[in-house]
Design a protein around this motif. Structure first.
Motif, PDB file in Angstrom:
ATOM      1  N   ARG B 249      48.158  53.232  30.314  1.00 29.36           N
ATOM      2  CA  ARG B 249      48.078  51.974  31.092  1.00 29.36           C
ATOM      3  C   ARG B 249      48.593  52.124  32.092  1.00 29.36           C
ATOM      4  O   ARG B 249      49.794  52.765  32.671  1.00 29.36           O
ATOM      5  N   GLU B 251      50.083  51.101  35.592  1.00 26.44           N
ATOM      6  CA  GLU B 251      50.871  50.077  36.141  1.00 26.44           C
ATOM      7  C   GLU B 251      50.311  49.814  37.476  1.00 26.44           C
ATOM      8  O   GLU B 251      50.047  50.860  38.329  1.00 26.44           O
ATOM      9  N   ALA B 252      50.547  48.654  37.863  1.00 26.43           N
ATOM     10  CA  ALA B 252      50.066  48.222  39.652  1.00 26.43           C
ATOM     11  C   ALA B 252      51.022  49.180  40.516  1.00 26.43           C
ATOM     12  O   ALA B 252      52.126  49.503  40.172  1.00 26.43           O
ATOM     13  N   ASP B 464      36.238  47.668  29.004  1.00 28.07           N
ATOM     14  CA  ASP B 464      37.542  47.870  28.734  1.00 28.07           C
ATOM     15  C   ASP B 464      38.157  48.829  29.440  1.00 28.07           C
ATOM     16  O   ASP B 464      39.593  48.810  29.949  1.00 28.07           O
ATOM     17  N   MET B 467      38.808  47.796  33.044  1.00 29.43           N
ATOM     18  CA  MET B 467      39.894  46.727  33.017  1.00 29.43           C
ATOM     19  C   MET B 467      41.214  47.142  32.983  1.00 29.43           C
ATOM     20  O   MET B 467      42.157  46.585  33.545  1.00 29.43           O
ATOM     21  N   SER B 468      41.537  48.294  32.112  1.00 28.46           N
ATOM     22  CA  SER B 468      42.816  48.880  31.575  1.00 28.46           C
ATOM     23  C   SER B 468      43.146  49.805  32.873  1.00 28.46           C
ATOM     24  O   SER B 468      44.219  50.022  33.108  1.00 28.46           O
ATOM     25  N   ASP B 471      42.964  49.127  39.604  1.00 28.72           N
ATOM     26  CA  ASP B 471      43.838  48.200  40.475  1.00 28.72           C
ATOM     27  C   ASP B 471      42.979  47.213  40.980  1.00 28.72           C
ATOM     28  O   ASP B 471      43.367  45.991  41.244  1.00 28.72           O
ATOM     29  N   ARG B 487      43.575  43.243  39.940  1.00 28.48           N
ATOM     30  CA  ARG B 487      43.879  43.614  38.197  1.00 28.48           C
ATOM     31  C   ARG B 487      44.256  42.269  37.785  1.00 28.48           C
ATOM     32  O   ARG B 487      44.973  41.437  38.324  1.00 28.48           O
ATOM     33  N   GLY B 488      43.797  41.901  36.477  1.00 32.81           N
ATOM     34  CA  GLY B 488      44.190  40.746  35.786  1.00 32.81           C
ATOM     35  C   GLY B 488      43.698  39.491  36.391  1.00 32.81           C
ATOM     36  O   GLY B 488      43.987  38.580  35.658  1.00 32.81           O
ATOM     37  N   THR B 489      42.908  39.494  37.378  1.00 33.22           N
ATOM     38  CA  THR B 489      42.453  38.111  37.941  1.00 33.22           C
ATOM     39  C   THR B 489      41.051  37.451  36.852  1.00 33.22           C
ATOM     40  O   THR B 489      40.476  36.628  37.109  1.00 33.22           O
ATOM     41  N   THR B 491      38.504  37.811  33.456  1.00 34.50           N
ATOM     42  CA  THR B 491      38.298  37.825  32.110  1.00 34.50           C
ATOM     43  C   THR B 491      37.077  38.799  31.822  1.00 34.50           C
ATOM     44  O   THR B 491      36.033  38.975  32.942  1.00 34.50           O
TER      45      THR B 491
END
Lengths: 347, 510
Positions: B249, B251-252, B464, B467-468, B471, B487-489, B491
């Motif tokens: 994972r 991290e930002a 996948d 996205m994982s 950044d 990241r994360g904005t 789907t």
């Protein structure tokens, strides 16, 4: 039936199959002798004796091997880079012409030998430069261009020998004037026919081996030959490597013609090479393109030629049994190499 | 989907064993397929899935064991017999002739040499298309079809030959999420009509979505057989690798300065592959930039420019704030660009070279030679360092690289690329075809490089993964580049719409 790759061929397979190929070649040789109406064992014996049976025979074999080592090296170097130089015959004649041009009085001693050897290499290299540039720039198949250059060169040599290079004292024969003594390669041992060209060929083989295994150029040549895409990706100048390979290959082939003229014949005639350039391909393939292996296979091939000459005189079997033997040996060897890596499965 | 365990058995593989030298690719593998059932064959690369299917299809002959189709034994080593018995296979790499039409491709090999009548064939194909939801124009040339359409042709081809058992080898590897959904709908229709499907995959969420049962292979052995409704992804993954695994994972981080910038870069189209269309892209220090998209949409052209293999036809390339005068792989390497190529077999390595030679392919001139002479001692030490530092499992540095598994080969390439401490890293499909363990390792190394301050461009078809790890995410479609999404904005479904090219028009209109 189809072929299946063997992941890890056993040592028995790697040694056994080539040995079997040699045995099969012997079998075919005996069959040929039988067809020609001679005793097969006697024919084989005479070939062996003719090639190796006396000091004279051995020296003759080594002399015959000399141009084959050079052309074999030329082919091995080029094929290693997957540059299919079929034109060693033409490059050989380029070297021979230079030996005559510089060796008949244009240059005085003692510089003439090294200078003409260097110039011969340049001439051979230049002759292969055209085909390799056509290949790298325009994608023209070098098999075609180098092969056709052989005929152009042979006709050019005929023209020279009938015209500008004709020996005025030659009684009308199409041959060049003789080299001056300073331009001749001396014999290794006084009184024996073996000349220094043979030693030079051995040195060339070692040099090629060193280049291939120890230098960046050799690394590049092998990489480009195995996988040009990966070589390009890794930053190798693929086309420049091909050009350098061609220069080296053409230069080596030219030394074959140069050493035949300077070491053995002393003049140029259009029958200088009985296909040494083409036989060089067989020599290189039998050696699996290994430069030191080329020395061994060149001597083997030369031995078959020399031995067959002697056998023919004694047994009355035609000499082209030698050509058939070499062709058979090559075919069996190629098959043996294939079968060390693959096996035949049914279905 | 029928889960009736009493349904007729259509295919039975019984204790199949196949050895290649010392390697046992299949060790007494048994598998049963019932009418109307989807069975997923799950396993890491090298687990023996492909070998098993090749035996079923007659490409290999098993050392032991037997294959039964509809209760009748299948003669070994005979693909025709498999076809005749009603087994159809859709390979990962399609076997279609691009210059023929869909109909001609479907008919190919089934009709006599002199038969010219297409009427019957046309009618049958139309019926199959309708029944199974496989819409495709029968008169279109296959060369002009999209990858998803070609796959439909392959399936139609199998159905046309009256296949009752369909084997799909990694069918979704080349599809957008939406295309994959359509494929699953087709599979549901097929099973409703009594067909049976073997679905080879290593994508767990698809397996969970489409399969009734999972057979998990590891090291050539069946290590588990479970009903999908009675298990979950974590349990399946654990079965596949033989232990719990931790996905990396990232991290930002706060990104650093722009190290490489593409400004309105365009390249010409190459046949069916689109060139770049005015692409602008920034690669920042300490940031992983993910590039999503179905392969063949211009990623290769972009990778060539970043990696030094091509120059932009239009637009500029900026490196550390300046335009390089020359741009070649050698120049890229000299300026600290590391490249992990898309195709490790053809671009990244030389099969018959040993590990030492492969390790110094990029650095032989600058770091492992002096005045044209190779320094093999240093080269070997370097290779040994990579083998140790990157956990390359091999007998030693003199091993030919062709004998390594994909994962170990990739680790060597990774070590070669990362050893000089690059500040820009191009990672083109870095984990494609690797097993789960190697994937985690390679991804962790990329994250570590980012944490050291490198700018990473990650090109992947696997959403996948993008996205994982990323950044910032861009999507490529038809040579166009989407805006950057943090990241994360977004789907997966939204990115899927960009991948299909729909959003580009909207962005233009807006």
């Amino acid at each position: 039936m189809r072929l299946e790759t063997i992941p890890n061929p056993s040592a028995a397979r790697k040694v056994g199959l080539p040995a079997l190929a040699l045995l099969a070649t012997l079998g075919v040789a005996m069959l040929l002798a039988l067809i020609a109406g001679a005793n097969p064992f006697a024919v084989l014996g005479q070939i062996a004796r003719g090639a190796l049976g006396s000091k004279l025979a051995i020296l003759e074999t080594l002399n015959r091997a000399t141009p084959l080592i050079f052309t074999g090296l030329a082919v091995a170097v080029a094929f290693r880079a997957k540059l299919w130089n079929i034109g060693a015959e033409a490059q050989l004649y380029a070297g021979a012409i230079v030996a005559v041009v510089l060796g008949t009085g244009a240059l005085g001693s003692p510089l003439v030998l090294p200078v003409s050897a260097g110039a011969a290499m340049l001439a051979g290299a230049a002759l292969l430069l055209g085909p390799v540039l056509l290949k790298t720039r325009l994608g023209v198949d070098e098999v075609v261009t180098t092969l056709l250059l052989n005929f152009i060169m042979l006709l050019f040599v005929s023209y020279l020998l009938e015209g500008p290079m004709k020996d005025p004292m030659g009684m009308g024969w199409p041959k060049s004037p003789a080299l001056i003594p300073e331009a001749r390669l001396p014999r290794i041992v006084e009184g024996l026919r073996l000349h220094w060209g043979f030693a030079l060929a051995i040195i060339a083989a070692v040099a090629v081996w060193v280049i291939q295994t120890r230098t960046t150029l050799g690394f590049e040549i092998r990489a480009v030959g195995q996988n040009p895409e990966a070589a390009r990706f890794a930053g190798m100048p693929v086309n420049a490597v091909l050009v350098k390979t061609a220069l080296l290959s053409g230069g080596l082939a030219a030394l074959a013609g140069w050493s035949e003229v300077a070491g053995l014949k002393g003049h140029l005639s259009s029958d200088l090479s009985p296909g040494f350039g083409y036989t060089g391909i067989i020599v290189a393939m039998l050696a699996l393109l290994h430069p030191l292996g080329v020395v061994v296979t060149a001597i083997f091939v030369a031995g078959i030629f020399v031995g067959s000459d002697a056998m023919s005189r004694a047994a009355g079997v035609p000499t082209y049994i030698a050509d058939m033997l070499l062709a058979t040996a090559l075919l069996f060897m190629v098959l043996a190499i294939l079968l060390t890596k693959m096996r035949v499965v049914r279905g | 989907m029928s889960r009736d365990s009493g349904a007729e058995v259509v295919l039975r593989l019984d204790r199949i064993t196949k050895r290649f030298g010392a390697l046992t690719a299949n060790d007494a593998v048994s598998l049963t397929l019932r009418r109307g059932e989807v069975v997923a064959l799950l396993g890491e690369n090298g687990a023996g899935k492909t070998t098993l299917m090749n035996i079923l299809f007659g490409h290999y002959v098993a050392d032991a064991g037997s294959v039964e189709v509809f209760g009748r034994p299948l003669p070994p080593g005979n693909p025709r017999a498999a076809l005749a018995a009603g087994v159809g296979m859709v390979h990962q790499h399609f076997t279609l002739a691009g210059n023929l039409t869909v109909l001609e491709n479907i008919r190919l090999g089934t009709e006599g040499l002199w038969s010219r009548s297409y009427a019957g064939a046309r009618e049958k194909v139309a019926r199959l298309s309708r029944d199974f939801g496989l819409s495709v124009d029968p008169d279109a040339r296959v060369g002009r079809l999209s990858v998803g359409e070609r796959q439909r042709v392959e399936i139609l081809k199998a159905l046309y030959r009256d296949a009752r058992v369909l084997i799909l080898d990694e069918p979704t590897a080349v599809l957008t999420p939406q295309e994959a959904e359509a494929l699953f709908a087709t599979l549901r229709k097929a099973t409703a009509r009594g067909l049976s499907v073997i679905f080879i995959s290593h994508k767990l969420h698809e397996v969970m979505g489409v399969a009734d049962r999972c057979v998990v292979l590891r090291h050539g052995r069946v290590v588990g057989e479970v009903d999908t409704h009675a298990t979950d992804k974590a349990a399946l993954a654990a079965l596949m690798v033989g232990g719990e695994l931790s996905l990396p994972r990232a991290e930002a981080r706060t990104p650093g300065p722009v190290l490489m910038r593409l400004d309105q870069v365009s390249t010409p189209d190459r046949g069916a592959a689109p060139g770049l269309k005015a692409v602008s892209l920034e690669l920042r220090a300490g940031q992983i930039t993910g590039l999503a998209g179905v392969s063949g949409n211009g990623q290769a052209a972009l990778a060539e420019i970043v990696g030094g293999l091509a120059l932009p036809a239009a637009g500029q390339l900026w490196l550390h704030g300046q335009e390089p005068e020359t741009w070649t792989p050698r120049e890229a390497l000299a300026r600290g660009v590391a490249r992990i190529p898309e195709d490790r077999h053809h671009q990244g390595s030389i099969a018959d070279f040993d590990l030492t030679e492969n390790a110094v392919l990029e650095g032989y001139r600058t770091r492992f030679s002096r005045r044209g002479w190779m320094d093999w001692r240093a080269a070997r030490a370097f290779a040994e360092g990579i083998i140790k530092g990157y956990d390359v499992r091999c007998p030693g540095p003199e091993t030919r690289i062709r004998l390594l598994s994909g994962g170990n080969m990739q680790k060597l390439i990774l070590g070669r690329a990362l050893a000089p401490g690059p500040d820009i890293i191009l990672a083109n499909q870095p984990v494609r075809g690797l097993d789960v363990g190697a994937i985690a390792y390679v991804q962790a190394q990329l994250i570590a490089a980012r944490d050291r301050g490198a700018a990473v461009l990650l090109i992947s078809e696997d959403l996948d993964e993008i996205m994982s790890l990323s950044d910032v995410v861009h999507v490529m479609s038809q040579g166009r580049l989407s805006p950057a999404f943090a990241r994360g904005t977004m789907t997966a479904a939204e990115l899927g719409l960009w991948m299909a090219g729909q959003k580009f028009g909207e962005a233009h209109a807006a």
